[in-house]
Design an enzyme around this catalytic site. Sequence first.
Site, PDB file in Angstrom:
ATOM      1  CG  ASP A 117      -1.720   1.222   1.381  1.00 26.68           C
ATOM      2  OD1 ASP A 117      -2.408   1.587   0.401  1.00 26.68           O
ATOM      3  OD2 ASP A 117      -1.683   1.853   2.458  1.00 26.68           O
ATOM      4  CG  ASP A 152      -1.635   8.583   1.288  1.00 28.74           C
ATOM      5  OD1 ASP A 152      -0.885   8.926   2.225  1.00 28.74           O
ATOM      6  OD2 ASP A 152      -2.221   9.397   0.556  1.00 28.74           O
TER       7      ASP A 152
HETATM    8 MG    MG Z   1      -3.125   3.178   3.203  1.00 28.33          MG
END
Ligand code: MG
Length: 260
Positions: free
Chosen positions: A7, A9
Amino acid sequence: MPGYILDLDGTLYAGTNPIPEAAAFLNHLREQGAPRLFVTNNSSRTPEAVARHLREILGIPAEAEEVLTSAQAAARYQAEAAPGSRVYAIGEEGLRQALVDAGLVLCDDADEKPDAVVQGIDRSFTYEKLFAASRAIRAGAAFIATNPDLQLPTERGLTPGSGSLTAAIRAASGQEPVWIGKPSPIIMTYAVEKLGLPADEIWVVGDNLRTDIAGGLAAGCRTAWVLTGIASGVDPEAEMAASGIRPERILRHLLDWPDL
Ligand SMILES: [Mg+2]
């Protein structure tokens, strides 16, 4: 050698700030030659812009080919369902480019009888766009939403995410969308396929229990929940009890990885 679905952010950076352990963690993976794919629910940026953002913020090498966005996954999904079809898009550059790259034709309005409405985050969302989308869907167009995230943490606090716009279109059209982004098996299947490894040899790493970890578990991958981003400061046991989602590993930060 396991692969990694990472992932972005909240896991590698927070908006325009790096997460301190991320660059060192990625350098370890690179030294080991571990296959990796950056998978984001954010549909606003092109893969080139995502890779540039990673290089600028973290100072690590990153290429567009190592990125899978929910916009690319949505475009592929519609292109496989109806090759060359006509799409009314609500979204930003990342979504529009992905749709064109997948061989789909962009429509300007519901009058052009689109075959699908594909919606991602659009910070220029208007009543006219909502009307066009609901009219097209009521006339039979497929309804595809890039990701369910209702809010986005930013420097300005929680801002409306793509899922909040989807909620308006659901209300106006009376139809439920096909969801593409994490935790949907659609983007997870594409991500596993792109890495080219069996699912149980892939670690899904992220800060969001309900998207990253739920998606990883559903895809049969190994899962590591990192307590940064939206998970910073939470009580992990309480979160897991409330969601019913249990990752294989819980890490305070990425350099907590046991066998790094
Ligand atoms: Mg995230």
